[in-house]
Design an enzyme around this catalytic site. Structure first.
Site, PDB file in Angstrom:
ATOM      1  N   GLY A 301       0.822  -1.189   0.000  1.00  0.00           N
ATOM      2  CA  GLY A 301       0.000   0.000   0.000  1.00  0.00           C
ATOM      3  C   GLY A 301       0.860   1.244   0.000  1.00  0.00           C
ATOM      4  O   GLY A 301       1.969   1.243  -0.549  1.00  0.00           O
ATOM      5  N   GLU A 302       0.355   2.319   0.604  1.00  0.00           N
ATOM      6  CA  GLU A 302       1.017   3.628   0.714  1.00  0.00           C
ATOM      7  C   GLU A 302       1.588   4.147  -0.606  1.00  0.00           C
ATOM      8  O   GLU A 302       2.583   4.859  -0.639  1.00  0.00           O
ATOM      9  CB  GLU A 302       2.080   3.626   1.820  1.00  0.00           C
TER      10      GLU A 302
END
Length: 335
Positions: A301-302
């Protein structure tokens, strides 16, 4: 800015389309370059995509940006994640200190990073018991994304941070596309055994409670989180600003799916950076009709998967304009 979800529904019905003149110029140039036609595969296609959605020719990739939105989820208290909710705030601090994976990838590939945390002290409500947000809350979060300053940006890589947000993503996907909770629910941050069973149960309960409650924006309100709503707003802000979007993993794509459920063309200016190893993401990618640029087993993610795909966009721009044509190089065209 919008005042209600109905305002966004109206906006989704009036989105600007691609610049077909710039796209056609790119498509006309590509076969003249000194290579067999199609030899660079999707890199060739990306040049036309960028021209169409940047509204210019040649396309440029000198100022890519990434933005991570962070939010907390009420279902985190139910034991659906391997990490406690306070990790969301701690990771936001890590981004700002430059210590996370996304910071390193942005440095490596020349991407400017922004981070916005949204009301972390007030998690959304547990969606298996009641709607995650009321309309005022989801509109406020959507407006954070819609208000992004994208002046000068060549593309926008969207990412998220929020403990338990793979649970929200799985519930959204189940509500939108059906199947079973097991189809969409994976380990996320690393849950297994009884914790995974709990996560599946919460996803099933949430989708059963809210799946028939309305359209994609209602699903976002009832099952999503503030960071997912901000991502949805950011996708639309980019469309209005003629900035192509690079989507990240399961959570980002679940937010995007809520828009596509309302307007079939809502994601036409988006490209999928990667498909993650989260089981539900591959299923969701297929449902959305997206073709990932990368498939390398990432699941962080991120915005890490989206940013990792930026070099391909840079390569598309460089090859498209840097290569000589057959005429310029004095090379006989294979035709």
């Amino acid at each position: 800015m919008i005042q209600t979800l109905d305002d966004l529904r109206v906006l989704l019905g009036t989105l600007p389309g691609p610049d077909t003149v710039c796209r056609d110029i790119a498509l006309a140039r590509e076969p003249q370059l000194t290579k067999p036609r199609g030899a660079l595969g999707r890199i060739e296609q990306l040049a036309a995509f960028l021209s169409a959605w940047q509204g210019r020719h040649p396309p440029a990739m000198q100022a890519p940006v990434a933005h991570v939105f962070a939010g907390n989820h009420g279902v985190a208290a139910l034991g659906v994640s391997a990490f406690p909710p306070e990790v969301t705030l701690q990771m936001v601090a890590n981004y700002r200190k430059g210590g996370a994976a996304i910071n390193q990838l942005c440095r490596a590939f020349g991407v400017r990073l922004g981070v916005t945390e949204i009301d972390l002290d007030h998690p959304t409500k547990p969606f298996n018991q009641e709607p995650a947000m009321d309309e005022a809350e989801v509109v406020a979060a959507l407006n954070i994304g819609l208000g992004m300053d994208l002046a000068g940006a060549d593309c926008l890589c969207l990412g998220e941070m929020g403990i338990a947000n793979t649970t929200a993503a799985a519930a959204i996907a189940l509500a939108l596309y059906g199947g079973t909770a097991e189809d969409w629910t994976g380990p996320g941050s690393g849950v297994s055994g009884s914790a995974l069973d709990t996560k599946i149960k919460v996803v099933a309960e949430g989708a059963a409670r809210h799946a028939k409650a309305g359209d994609g924006l209602e699903i976002l309100r009832r099952l999503g989180g503030r960071e997912l709503a901000a991502i949805a707003g950011g996708i639309i802000a980019a469309r209005l600003a003629r900035v192509p979007v690079v989507l990240d993993g399961f959570i980002v794509c679940s937010a995007a799916a809520c828009l596509k459920a309302v307007a079939a063309d809502a994601l036409d200016h988006c490209v999928l950076g990667h498909v993650s190893r989260e089981p539900g993401h591959r299923r969701l990618v297929k449902a959305l009709g997206l073709d990932p640029l990368l498939d390398i087993g990432m699941a962080l993610g991120e915005a890490t998967g989206a940013v990792t795909a930026v070099p391909l966009l840079k390569a598309a721009c460089q090859c498209h304009m840097g290569m000589s044509t057959f005429a310029e190089a004095g090379v006989t065209d294979h035709d």
